[in-house]
Design a protein around this motif. Sequence first.
Motif, PDB file in Angstrom:
ATOM      1  N   GLU A  60      33.262 -45.621 -13.877  1.00 41.37           N
ATOM      2  CA  GLU A  60      31.721 -45.616 -13.936  1.00 41.37           C
ATOM      3  C   GLU A  60      31.017 -44.342 -14.461  1.00 41.37           C
ATOM      4  OE1 GLU A  60      30.368 -45.021  -9.931  1.00 41.37           O
ATOM      5  OE2 GLU A  60      32.278 -46.052  -9.415  1.00 41.37           O
ATOM      6  N   GLN A  61      31.603 -43.527 -15.036  1.00 39.75           N
ATOM      7  CA  GLN A  61      30.660 -42.343 -15.973  1.00 39.75           C
ATOM      8  C   GLN A  61      30.828 -42.574 -16.812  1.00 39.75           C
ATOM      9  OE1 GLN A  61      33.501 -41.521 -13.534  1.00 39.75           O
ATOM     10  NE2 GLN A  61      33.467 -39.556 -12.537  1.00 39.75           N
ATOM     11  N   ALA A  62      31.884 -43.217 -17.459  1.00 39.38           N
ATOM     12  CA  ALA A  62      31.459 -44.348 -19.082  1.00 39.38           C
ATOM     13  C   ALA A  62      30.200 -45.295 -19.140  1.00 39.38           C
ATOM     14  CB  ALA A  62      32.722 -44.431 -19.609  1.00 39.38           C
ATOM     15  N   GLU A  63      30.288 -45.853 -18.106  1.00 43.80           N
ATOM     16  CA  GLU A  63      29.111 -46.728 -18.298  1.00 43.80           C
ATOM     17  C   GLU A  63      27.738 -45.838 -17.842  1.00 43.80           C
ATOM     18  OE1 GLU A  63      28.335 -49.927 -18.701  1.00 43.80           O
ATOM     19  OE2 GLU A  63      30.718 -49.914 -18.947  1.00 43.80           O
ATOM     20  N   GLU A  64      28.029 -45.013 -17.477  1.00 44.32           N
ATOM     21  CA  GLU A  64      26.556 -44.198 -17.768  1.00 44.32           C
ATOM     22  C   GLU A  64      25.841 -43.725 -19.142  1.00 44.32           C
ATOM     23  OE1 GLU A  64      26.831 -40.478 -15.056  1.00 44.32           O
ATOM     24  OE2 GLU A  64      27.130 -42.457 -13.023  1.00 44.32           O
ATOM     25  N   GLN A  65      27.076 -43.111 -19.256  1.00 47.22           N
ATOM     26  CA  GLN A  65      26.568 -43.366 -21.257  1.00 47.22           C
ATOM     27  C   GLN A  65      26.101 -44.288 -21.862  1.00 47.22           C
ATOM     28  OE1 GLN A  65      26.227 -39.459 -21.400  1.00 47.22           O
ATOM     29  NE2 GLN A  65      27.039 -39.835 -19.266  1.00 47.22           N
ATOM     30  N   TYR A  66      26.844 -45.768 -20.914  1.00 50.87           N
ATOM     31  CA  TYR A  66      27.003 -46.551 -21.832  1.00 50.87           C
ATOM     32  C   TYR A  66      25.171 -47.291 -21.799  1.00 50.87           C
ATOM     33  CZ  TYR A  66      31.979 -46.354 -23.714  1.00 50.87           C
ATOM     34  OH  TYR A  66      32.837 -46.179 -23.431  1.00 50.87           O
ATOM     35  N   ALA A  67      25.096 -47.298 -20.410  1.00 47.72           N
ATOM     36  CA  ALA A  67      23.535 -47.685 -20.340  1.00 47.72           C
ATOM     37  C   ALA A  67      22.666 -46.844 -20.954  1.00 47.72           C
ATOM     38  CB  ALA A  67      23.869 -47.417 -18.607  1.00 47.72           C
ATOM     39  N   LEU A  68      22.858 -45.628 -20.779  1.00 48.28           N
ATOM     40  CA  LEU A  68      21.918 -44.821 -22.017  1.00 48.28           C
ATOM     41  C   LEU A  68      22.205 -45.140 -24.034  1.00 48.28           C
ATOM     42  CD1 LEU A  68      23.096 -41.246 -20.597  1.00 48.28           C
ATOM     43  CD2 LEU A  68      20.731 -42.589 -20.433  1.00 48.28           C
ATOM     44  N   LEU A  69      23.192 -45.555 -24.320  1.00 44.42           N
ATOM     45  CA  LEU A  69      22.861 -46.228 -25.154  1.00 44.42           C
ATOM     46  C   LEU A  69      22.380 -47.272 -25.408  1.00 44.42           C
ATOM     47  CD1 LEU A  69      26.533 -45.010 -26.669  1.00 44.42           C
ATOM     48  CD2 LEU A  69      24.311 -44.901 -27.854  1.00 44.42           C
ATOM     49  N   ARG A  70      22.603 -48.404 -24.905  1.00 41.53           N
ATOM     50  CA  ARG A  70      21.873 -49.668 -24.657  1.00 41.53           C
ATOM     51  C   ARG A  70      20.939 -49.269 -24.650  1.00 41.53           C
ATOM     52  NH1 ARG A  70      26.164 -50.575 -20.509  1.00 41.53           N
ATOM     53  NH2 ARG A  70      27.927 -51.921 -21.708  1.00 41.53           N
ATOM     54  N   ALA A  71      19.407 -48.918 -23.255  1.00 45.27           N
ATOM     55  CA  ALA A  71      18.561 -48.000 -23.499  1.00 45.27           C
ATOM     56  C   ALA A  71      17.854 -47.551 -24.998  1.00 45.27           C
ATOM     57  CB  ALA A  71      18.585 -47.333 -21.965  1.00 45.27           C
ATOM     58  N   GLN A  72      18.622 -46.722 -25.296  1.00 47.16           N
ATOM     59  CA  GLN A  72      18.071 -45.985 -26.637  1.00 47.16           C
ATOM     60  C   GLN A  72      18.097 -47.113 -27.611  1.00 47.16           C
ATOM     61  OE1 GLN A  72      20.763 -42.708 -28.049  1.00 47.16           O
ATOM     62  NE2 GLN A  72      19.557 -41.333 -26.720  1.00 47.16           N
ATOM     63  N   ASP A  73      18.627 -48.321 -27.055  1.00 50.38           N
ATOM     64  CA  ASP A  73      19.168 -48.995 -28.810  1.00 50.38           C
ATOM     65  C   ASP A  73      18.251 -50.494 -28.402  1.00 50.38           C
ATOM     66  OD1 ASP A  73      20.871 -50.758 -31.090  1.00 50.38           O
ATOM     67  OD2 ASP A  73      20.402 -51.720 -29.796  1.00 50.38           O
ATOM     68  N   ARG A  74      17.230 -50.822 -27.077  1.00 54.05           N
ATOM     69  CA  ARG A  74      16.951 -51.400 -26.536  1.00 54.05           C
ATOM     70  C   ARG A  74      15.102 -50.563 -27.631  1.00 54.05           C
ATOM     71  NH1 ARG A  74      19.404 -52.319 -21.950  1.00 54.05           N
ATOM     72  NH2 ARG A  74      17.629 -50.684 -21.288  1.00 54.05           N
TER      73      ARG A  74
ATOM     74  N   PRO B  13      13.239 -48.865 -37.206  1.00 56.91           N
ATOM     75  CA  PRO B  13      14.574 -48.179 -37.641  1.00 56.91           C
ATOM     76  C   PRO B  13      15.893 -48.798 -37.540  1.00 56.91           C
ATOM     77  CG  PRO B  13      13.819 -46.870 -35.837  1.00 56.91           C
ATOM     78  CD  PRO B  13      13.442 -47.967 -35.499  1.00 56.91           C
ATOM     79  N   PRO B  14      16.943 -48.909 -38.596  1.00 55.04           N
ATOM     80  CA  PRO B  14      17.700 -49.451 -38.773  1.00 55.04           C
ATOM     81  C   PRO B  14      18.246 -48.569 -37.383  1.00 55.04           C
ATOM     82  CG  PRO B  14      17.564 -48.449 -40.595  1.00 55.04           C
ATOM     83  CD  PRO B  14      16.088 -48.675 -39.805  1.00 55.04           C
ATOM     84  N   ALA B  15      20.087 -48.871 -36.823  1.00 54.79           N
ATOM     85  CA  ALA B  15      20.505 -48.370 -36.020  1.00 54.79           C
ATOM     86  C   ALA B  15      21.764 -47.878 -37.158  1.00 54.79           C
ATOM     87  CB  ALA B  15      21.938 -49.526 -35.654  1.00 54.79           C
ATOM     88  N   ASP B  16      22.027 -46.830 -35.954  1.00 56.04           N
ATOM     89  CA  ASP B  16      22.636 -45.470 -37.128  1.00 56.04           C
ATOM     90  C   ASP B  16      24.337 -46.253 -37.041  1.00 56.04           C
ATOM     91  OD1 ASP B  16      23.714 -45.127 -33.963  1.00 56.04           O
ATOM     92  OD2 ASP B  16      22.443 -43.487 -34.066  1.00 56.04           O
ATOM     93  N   THR B  17      25.090 -45.624 -37.379  1.00 57.14           N
ATOM     94  CA  THR B  17      27.001 -46.417 -37.221  1.00 57.14           C
ATOM     95  C   THR B  17      27.200 -45.609 -35.301  1.00 57.14           C
ATOM     96  OG1 THR B  17      27.541 -43.770 -37.713  1.00 57.14           O
ATOM     97  CG2 THR B  17      27.136 -45.162 -39.343  1.00 57.14           C
ATOM     98  N   ASP B  18      26.579 -45.016 -34.604  1.00 57.98           N
ATOM     99  CA  ASP B  18      27.039 -44.474 -33.444  1.00 57.98           C
ATOM    100  C   ASP B  18      26.729 -46.072 -32.944  1.00 57.98           C
ATOM    101  OD1 ASP B  18      28.873 -41.951 -33.598  1.00 57.98           O
ATOM    102  OD2 ASP B  18      26.062 -41.500 -33.684  1.00 57.98           O
ATOM    103  N   ALA B  19      25.493 -46.606 -32.505  1.00 57.68           N
ATOM    104  CA  ALA B  19      24.785 -47.697 -31.819  1.00 57.68           C
ATOM    105  C   ALA B  19      26.442 -49.300 -32.291  1.00 57.68           C
ATOM    106  CB  ALA B  19      22.894 -48.199 -32.261  1.00 57.68           C
ATOM    107  N   ILE B  20      26.352 -48.953 -33.861  1.00 61.69           N
ATOM    108  CA  ILE B  20      27.028 -50.113 -35.010  1.00 61.69           C
ATOM    109  C   ILE B  20      28.502 -50.533 -34.277  1.00 61.69           C
ATOM    110  CG2 ILE B  20      27.777 -51.662 -36.823  1.00 61.69           C
ATOM    111  CD1 ILE B  20      25.968 -49.930 -37.884  1.00 61.69           C
ATOM    112  N   LEU B  21      29.358 -49.445 -33.833  1.00 56.27           N
ATOM    113  CA  LEU B  21      30.894 -48.504 -33.428  1.00 56.27           C
ATOM    114  C   LEU B  21      30.193 -48.987 -31.728  1.00 56.27           C
ATOM    115  CD1 LEU B  21      31.944 -45.716 -35.348  1.00 56.27           C
ATOM    116  CD2 LEU B  21      32.771 -48.209 -35.440  1.00 56.27           C
ATOM    117  N   PHE B  22      29.636 -49.179 -31.382  1.00 57.91           N
ATOM    118  CA  PHE B  22      29.469 -48.797 -30.065  1.00 57.91           C
ATOM    119  C   PHE B  22      29.261 -50.586 -29.203  1.00 57.91           C
ATOM    120  CE2 PHE B  22      26.454 -50.343 -26.234  1.00 57.91           C
ATOM    121  CZ  PHE B  22      28.055 -49.137 -25.134  1.00 57.91           C
ATOM    122  N   GLU B  23      28.455 -51.598 -30.085  1.00 55.86           N
ATOM    123  CA  GLU B  23      28.409 -52.546 -30.399  1.00 55.86           C
ATOM    124  C   GLU B  23      29.517 -53.363 -30.761  1.00 55.86           C
ATOM    125  OE1 GLU B  23      25.818 -55.564 -28.740  1.00 55.86           O
ATOM    126  OE2 GLU B  23      25.771 -54.005 -28.821  1.00 55.86           O
TER     127      GLU B  23
END
Length: 179
Positions: free
Chosen positions: A40-54, A61-71
């Motif tokens: 659940e705690q991991a998913e909270e961080q992943y949800a924030l990453l998804r929101a940032q990517d939207r 701007p192009p995606a950063d490497t963290d967004a690419i690795l996350f995806e």
Amino acid sequence: MALGNTDKALADYRAAIAVAPLPHYLLGLGELEQSLGHREQAEEQYALLRAQDRIRKAVGPPADTDAILFEADHGNANNAVKMAEQTLRALPFVAVHDAYARALHRAGRDTEALVQADEALAPGTRSALFRYHRAVIRNALGDPETARRDLTEALREPGFHPLHADAARDLIQRIDTTP
């Protein structure tokens, strides 16, 4: 985390995120939480990453490497490949080559992935994570001996990643026990 102090690592990530919720902090904390079984705690961080990517997609701007690795690791590998291709055109850095390699591997395109992994390490880049990514690709291509060399190098930093370090140890053990 590399020193084995997960409580301190969690606290440090949370403190950093409170100041600046940058993608690499969110991904780092999410993967650390996941490695500890805190889904659940991991998913909270992943949800924030998804929101940032939207937001990033809306702005352009192009995606950063963290967004690419996350995806690549937690989302859709084919989307990660597209993100990496766009980013690489704008920012041809070694970290982008590595993220592209990981995305290609996760999308089942290992021959192309190896080219990108080699690019990431060509200038003498010293990164346990990059070495691990290339080892996985080399092993998938049927080259366990070369994969083992990269894994050995990556594991010189035994806590290099909360999820991938264990996977590296598992892979090297499988290589060592396969006749």
